[in-house]
Design a protein around this motif. Structure first.
Motif, PDB file in Angstrom:
ATOM      1  N   PRO A   1       0.793  -1.241   0.000  1.00  0.00           N
ATOM      2  CA  PRO A   1       0.000   0.000   0.000  1.00  0.00           C
ATOM      3  C   PRO A   1       0.819   1.282   0.000  1.00  0.00           C
ATOM      4  CG  PRO A   1      -0.943  -1.599   1.516  1.00  0.00           C
ATOM      5  CD  PRO A   1       0.375  -2.156   1.069  1.00  0.00           C
ATOM      6  N   LEU A   2       2.007   1.261   0.582  1.00  0.00           N
ATOM      7  CA  LEU A   2       2.807   2.481   0.693  1.00  0.00           C
ATOM      8  C   LEU A   2       4.040   2.464  -0.199  1.00  0.00           C
ATOM      9  CD1 LEU A   2       2.750   2.954   4.594  1.00  0.00           C
ATOM     10  CD2 LEU A   2       1.192   3.925   2.900  1.00  0.00           C
ATOM     11  N   TYR A   3       4.198   1.435  -1.045  1.00  0.00           N
ATOM     12  CA  TYR A   3       5.446   1.273  -1.775  1.00  0.00           C
ATOM     13  C   TYR A   3       5.653   2.373  -2.815  1.00  0.00           C
ATOM     14  CZ  TYR A   3       9.300  -0.624  -4.432  1.00  0.00           C
ATOM     15  OH  TYR A   3      10.514  -0.761  -5.044  1.00  0.00           O
ATOM     16  N   ILE A   4       4.652   2.688  -3.602  1.00  0.00           N
ATOM     17  CA  ILE A   4       4.830   3.578  -4.753  1.00  0.00           C
ATOM     18  C   ILE A   4       5.090   5.021  -4.339  1.00  0.00           C
ATOM     19  CG2 ILE A   4       3.664   4.568  -6.765  1.00  0.00           C
ATOM     20  CD1 ILE A   4       2.347   1.916  -7.240  1.00  0.00           C
ATOM     21  N   ALA A   5       4.316   5.525  -3.390  1.00  0.00           N
ATOM     22  CA  ALA A   5       4.391   6.958  -3.098  1.00  0.00           C
ATOM     23  C   ALA A   5       4.380   7.301  -1.619  1.00  0.00           C
ATOM     24  CB  ALA A   5       3.225   7.686  -3.784  1.00  0.00           C
ATOM     25  N   GLY A   6       4.425   6.324  -0.734  1.00  0.00           N
ATOM     26  CA  GLY A   6       4.360   6.633   0.689  1.00  0.00           C
ATOM     27  C   GLY A   6       2.924   6.818   1.132  1.00  0.00           C
ATOM     28  N   PRO A   7       2.680   7.538   2.227  1.00  0.00           N
ATOM     29  CA  PRO A   7       3.606   8.281   3.081  1.00  0.00           C
ATOM     30  C   PRO A   7       4.665   7.397   3.740  1.00  0.00           C
ATOM     31  CG  PRO A   7       1.322   8.894   3.522  1.00  0.00           C
ATOM     32  CD  PRO A   7       1.282   7.683   2.667  1.00  0.00           C
ATOM     33  N   ILE A   8       5.688   8.071   4.253  1.00  0.00           N
ATOM     34  CA  ILE A   8       6.831   7.378   4.814  1.00  0.00           C
ATOM     35  C   ILE A   8       6.590   7.048   6.283  1.00  0.00           C
ATOM     36  CG2 ILE A   8       9.317   7.489   5.237  1.00  0.00           C
ATOM     37  CD1 ILE A   8       8.449   7.478   2.286  1.00  0.00           C
ATOM     38  N   MET A   9       6.824   5.793   6.639  1.00  0.00           N
ATOM     39  CA  MET A   9       6.793   5.369   8.038  1.00  0.00           C
ATOM     40  C   MET A   9       8.195   4.911   8.431  1.00  0.00           C
ATOM     41  SD  MET A   9       3.353   3.016   8.268  1.00  0.00           S
ATOM     42  CE  MET A   9       3.509   2.861  10.050  1.00  0.00           C
TER      43      MET A   9
ATOM     44  N   ILE B   1      -0.183  21.496  -8.128  1.00  0.00           N
ATOM     45  CA  ILE B   1       0.844  20.582  -7.629  1.00  0.00           C
ATOM     46  C   ILE B   1       0.460  20.073  -6.241  1.00  0.00           C
ATOM     47  CG2 ILE B   1       3.245  20.425  -6.843  1.00  0.00           C
ATOM     48  CD1 ILE B   1       3.948  22.428  -9.048  1.00  0.00           C
ATOM     49  N   TRP B   2       0.035  20.998  -5.391  1.00  0.00           N
ATOM     50  CA  TRP B   2      -0.397  20.617  -4.041  1.00  0.00           C
ATOM     51  C   TRP B   2      -1.556  19.635  -4.103  1.00  0.00           C
ATOM     52  CZ3 TRP B   2      -5.243  21.755  -1.816  1.00  0.00           C
ATOM     53  CH2 TRP B   2      -5.370  21.433  -0.466  1.00  0.00           C
ATOM     54  N   PHE B   3      -2.536  19.915  -4.962  1.00  0.00           N
ATOM     55  CA  PHE B   3      -3.740  19.092  -5.042  1.00  0.00           C
ATOM     56  C   PHE B   3      -3.426  17.690  -5.548  1.00  0.00           C
ATOM     57  CE2 PHE B   3      -8.300  20.869  -5.198  1.00  0.00           C
ATOM     58  CZ  PHE B   3      -8.732  19.885  -4.336  1.00  0.00           C
ATOM     59  N   LYS B   4      -2.597  17.596  -6.565  1.00  0.00           N
ATOM     60  CA  LYS B   4      -2.301  16.267  -7.122  1.00  0.00           C
ATOM     61  C   LYS B   4      -1.561  15.402  -6.112  1.00  0.00           C
ATOM     62  CE  LYS B   4       2.250  16.897  -9.259  1.00  0.00           C
ATOM     63  NZ  LYS B   4       3.088  16.751 -10.445  1.00  0.00           N
ATOM     64  N   LEU B   5      -0.595  16.015  -5.390  1.00  0.00           N
ATOM     65  CA  LEU B   5       0.153  15.243  -4.406  1.00  0.00           C
ATOM     66  C   LEU B   5      -0.725  14.856  -3.228  1.00  0.00           C
ATOM     67  CD1 LEU B   5       3.561  17.164  -4.432  1.00  0.00           C
ATOM     68  CD2 LEU B   5       3.041  14.958  -5.471  1.00  0.00           C
ATOM     69  N   LEU B   6      -1.608  15.767  -2.813  1.00  0.00           N
ATOM     70  CA  LEU B   6      -2.549  15.445  -1.737  1.00  0.00           C
ATOM     71  C   LEU B   6      -3.374  14.217  -2.101  1.00  0.00           C
ATOM     72  CD1 LEU B   6      -4.759  17.744   0.383  1.00  0.00           C
ATOM     73  CD2 LEU B   6      -5.911  16.118  -1.084  1.00  0.00           C
ATOM     74  N   ILE B   7      -3.884  14.179  -3.327  1.00  0.00           N
ATOM     75  CA  ILE B   7      -4.742  13.073  -3.758  1.00  0.00           C
ATOM     76  C   ILE B   7      -3.945  11.767  -3.831  1.00  0.00           C
ATOM     77  CG2 ILE B   7      -6.026  12.171  -5.747  1.00  0.00           C
ATOM     78  CD1 ILE B   7      -6.941  15.097  -6.236  1.00  0.00           C
ATOM     79  N   ILE B   8      -2.764  11.821  -4.421  1.00  0.00           N
ATOM     80  CA  ILE B   8      -1.951  10.596  -4.540  1.00  0.00           C
ATOM     81  C   ILE B   8      -1.585  10.064  -3.169  1.00  0.00           C
ATOM     82  CG2 ILE B   8       0.278   9.709  -5.315  1.00  0.00           C
ATOM     83  CD1 ILE B   8       0.084  11.664  -7.694  1.00  0.00           C
ATOM     84  N   TRP B   9      -1.087  10.930  -2.307  1.00  0.00           N
ATOM     85  CA  TRP B   9      -0.675  10.467  -0.979  1.00  0.00           C
ATOM     86  C   TRP B   9      -1.865   9.969  -0.173  1.00  0.00           C
ATOM     87  CZ3 TRP B   9       2.890  15.275  -0.593  1.00  0.00           C
ATOM     88  CH2 TRP B   9       4.166  14.935  -1.058  1.00  0.00           C
ATOM     89  N   ARG B  10      -3.000  10.649  -0.239  1.00  0.00           N
ATOM     90  CA  ARG B  10      -4.148  10.209   0.544  1.00  0.00           C
ATOM     91  C   ARG B  10      -4.733   8.899   0.016  1.00  0.00           C
ATOM     92  NH1 ARG B  10      -7.560  15.535   2.659  1.00  0.00           N
ATOM     93  NH2 ARG B  10      -5.838  16.348   3.929  1.00  0.00           N
ATOM     94  N   PHE B  11      -4.609   8.667  -1.281  1.00  0.00           N
ATOM     95  CA  PHE B  11      -5.096   7.401  -1.836  1.00  0.00           C
ATOM     96  C   PHE B  11      -4.344   6.227  -1.224  1.00  0.00           C
ATOM     97  CE2 PHE B  11      -4.876   3.890  -4.828  1.00  0.00           C
ATOM     98  CZ  PHE B  11      -6.198   3.723  -5.192  1.00  0.00           C
ATOM     99  N   PHE B  12      -3.009   6.309  -1.229  1.00  0.00           N
ATOM    100  CA  PHE B  12      -2.228   5.187  -0.714  1.00  0.00           C
ATOM    101  C   PHE B  12      -2.274   5.123   0.814  1.00  0.00           C
ATOM    102  CE2 PHE B  12      -0.331   5.840  -4.961  1.00  0.00           C
ATOM    103  CZ  PHE B  12      -0.537   4.561  -5.461  1.00  0.00           C
ATOM    104  N   ARG B  13      -2.388   6.275   1.471  1.00  0.00           N
ATOM    105  CA  ARG B  13      -2.560   6.238   2.924  1.00  0.00           C
ATOM    106  C   ARG B  13      -3.903   5.595   3.281  1.00  0.00           C
ATOM    107  NH1 ARG B  13      -4.690   9.392   7.289  1.00  0.00           N
ATOM    108  NH2 ARG B  13      -3.377   9.142   9.149  1.00  0.00           N
ATOM    109  N   LEU B  14      -4.939   5.883   2.494  1.00  0.00           N
ATOM    110  CA  LEU B  14      -6.244   5.278   2.725  1.00  0.00           C
ATOM    111  C   LEU B  14      -6.172   3.761   2.578  1.00  0.00           C
ATOM    112  CD1 LEU B  14      -9.323   5.388   3.129  1.00  0.00           C
ATOM    113  CD2 LEU B  14      -9.539   5.875   0.681  1.00  0.00           C
ATOM    114  N   TRP B  15      -5.451   3.294   1.577  1.00  0.00           N
ATOM    115  CA  TRP B  15      -5.270   1.850   1.377  1.00  0.00           C
ATOM    116  C   TRP B  15      -4.651   1.223   2.631  1.00  0.00           C
ATOM    117  CZ3 TRP B  15      -1.990  -0.402  -3.299  1.00  0.00           C
ATOM    118  CH2 TRP B  15      -2.031  -1.802  -3.253  1.00  0.00           C
ATOM    119  N   ALA B  16      -3.581   1.843   3.133  1.00  0.00           N
ATOM    120  CA  ALA B  16      -2.929   1.315   4.339  1.00  0.00           C
ATOM    121  C   ALA B  16      -3.848   1.425   5.556  1.00  0.00           C
ATOM    122  CB  ALA B  16      -1.624   2.065   4.594  1.00  0.00           C
ATOM    123  N   LEU B  17      -4.589   2.525   5.647  1.00  0.00           N
ATOM    124  CA  LEU B  17      -5.489   2.733   6.780  1.00  0.00           C
ATOM    125  C   LEU B  17      -6.552   1.635   6.832  1.00  0.00           C
ATOM    126  CD1 LEU B  17      -5.828   4.997   8.973  1.00  0.00           C
ATOM    127  CD2 LEU B  17      -7.649   5.913   7.536  1.00  0.00           C
TER     128      LEU B  17
END
Length: 523
Positions: free
Chosen positions: A249-257, A328-344
């Motif tokens: 879930p976090l491999y491609i883009a994080g967030p970093i743990m 730029i802010w919006f695209k990164l927010l969406i990408i990071w929240r998508f993968f964080r949601l997967w992990a969550l």
């Protein structure tokens, strides 16, 4: 502001033909600006990613259910944490599922390039373990040399080819998976490799009271404790290391743990309520739809790619620069929240990135803390504090942001961005020490003095990020030349500064409101 950006993107604008070929067919007959390669790669593959998640989550939770059921004999009660400490720590069976799925997932993504990833990851593990055997003081040095070298080698050889190793292996290059350039996403893996080795090194050198051993095991109660308290020595093993470094879930883009945090959450799972997960899904969908509206309403990325603003009104040029940063802010927010949601949804709570809107920042330091927060926390733990922390802040920020620039990509534009950020942070640090709240807080106009400083900070942050992530040095030079070469341009700049001054005052009050509610984001 939105109308001005829209007018700069309209078909009636004389510059429209310069970038119209970058636009695609969108919803309801409108054109859409899907020319940002990073976001387009994510947006176009959302259906595939959702299918993967729909396969992964039921399998993960069912596997966890089976393992928990088999661990507790029928008719007996679950073993308490204290009893577990008496009998020794149980093996984390979920690590096997994480590892097995990650192999399948990464083989689909990168094909036989998975072998290259495994080779690098395994060498990093050997550095840690051999360092313990011979001299643990070499672990940090060897870890950093190896991982920095990997960043440069990945860039120089574009992910390497098997044919370069030996011509008989050329056939392996044909099996490159869905994404041929595995090295593009490896930067995030590099952070996890450093995290494991450094957490392991600190566990070897920690005092006995802080290392979680046997009956002295302390269950971390807060997020900070999960990061700071070393894991049990047996948790620094190869299987757990691989499951952490390759966690799908976090491999491609994080967030970093950090490794400590990841293993702590596996051993002592956090309770994530359905309400928390449900609200997060709603917020993510809202952000995704808002981004779609912006991509159909204004074509900032395409305009900046072609620098298509010749003879545009100066206010339009300003809005092109501003909304470029917003996109730029919006695209990164969406990408990071998508993968964080997967992990969550998998029961792993990674740090949240983008904890403030990009337009709700008046401090360069606060902007950095709230933008890529998980990376910022990683930098503080593994770079900033080891270099001396706040005692040498004016010096080590140059090393920090040089590393941050190189980590993003090895090119002159991002190095210029890193050095500009360092240069622009210095005035804030110096002014903060000269005009500290303790000395000047009682002055009636202190708040307004801070707002003037905030205006300067915001302008410098915009320039630095336009250089690093939008239009480069030449584009910013062209944009600034257009602004300062006429009286109208200076009037526009003055108007923008007045608007930013008012905006800074609002931001100050928002911070005060947060404090009254007991919220302290430190940015």
């Amino acid at each position: 502001m939105f109308k001005t950006a829209h007018d700069a993107s309209s078909e009636s604008n004389p510059n429209y033909e310069k970038y119209s070929d970058l636009l695609s067919e969108g919803w309801f007959g409108y054109k859409v600006d899907n020319s940002d390669g990073q976001y387009a790669g994510f947006r176009n593959n959302i259906p595939s990613l959702v299918i993967v998640i729909c396969i992964y989550l039921p399998a993960s939770h069912f596997f966890n259910y089976l393992m928990n059921r088999s661990a507790v004999p029928e008719g007996s009660t679950p073993i308490s944490t204290n009893v577990q400490q008496e009998r020794g720590l149980p093996f984390l069976s979920r690590a096997w599922f994480f590892l097995g799925f990650s192999f399948i997932y990464l083989y689909y993504m990168y094909g036989l390039s998975l072998l290259k990833i495994m080779a690098i990851v395994s060498i990093n593990y050997l550095i840690a373990k051999l360092g313990k055997r011979y001299n643990s003081r070499w672990i940090p040095i060897a870890t950093w040399i190896f991982n920095i070298a990997i960043l440069f080698l990945n860039e120089a050889y574009h992910g390497y080819n098997f044919a370069d190793i030996h011509e008989s292996l050329a056939w392996m290059d044909e099996y490159s998976g869905f994404k041929r350039r595995w090295d593009v996403n490896f930067n995030f893996t590099m952070l996890r490799l450093v995290s494991f080795n450094m957490d392991y090194y600190w566990s070897l050198n920690a005092s006995r009271g802080s290392v979680l051993e046997g009956r002295e095991k302390v269950v971390p109660q807060t997020d900070k404790e999960r990061v700071a308290i070393s894991a049990h020595s047996r948790d620094y093993n190869y299987i757990y290391y691989l499951s952490y470094a390759l966690y799908a879930p976090l491999y491609i883009a994080g967030p970093i743990m950090t490794f400590n945090d990841f293993i702590s959450q596996l051993r002592y799972p956090k309770a994530i309520s359905l309400r928390t997960a449900g609200l997060y899904i709603v917020r993510f969908v809202f952000a995704l739809l808002a981004m779609e509206w912006m991509m159909h309403y204004m074509y900032m990325v395409a305009i900046s790619k072609r620098q298509a603003w010749d003879n545009d009104p100066l206010i339009q040029i300003c809005m092109i620069g501003l909304f470029n940063l917003v996109m730029i802010w919006f695209k990164l927010l969406i990408i990071w929240r998508f993968f964080r949601l997967w992990a969550l949804l998998d029961g792993i709570e990674a740090p949240e990135n983008m904890i403030r809107c990009v337009l709700n920042n008046y401090s360069a330091l606060g902007f950095w803390r709230s933008w890529h927060k998980s990376f910022n926390l990683w930098i503080i733990r593994y770079v900033y504090v080891p270099l001396g922390g706040s005692r040498y802040a004016m010096y080590n920020i140059w090393a920090v942001f040089t590393f941050v620039a190189v980590w993003h990509d090895i090119n002159l534009k991002l190095l210029a961005w890193g050095w500009l950020i360092s240069l622009f942070i210095l005035p804030e640090i110096i002014a903060g020490r000269i005009f500290s709240k303790q000395k000047w807080g009682s002055w009636p106009y202190y708040r307004h003095l801070c707002a003037v400083g905030a205006v300067g900070n915001i302008l410098m942050m915009m320039i630095a990020n336009l250089v690093g992530f939008c239009i480069g040095l030449d584009g910013v030079k062209h944009m600034l030349t257009d602004l300062v070469s006429s009286g109208q341009g200076w009037v526009t700049i003055l108007g923008c500064c007045c608007g930013l001054f008012v905006g800074a005052q609002i931001m100050f009050e928002l911070r005060e409101a947060e404090k009254r509610r007991g919220v302290f984001l430190n940015c």
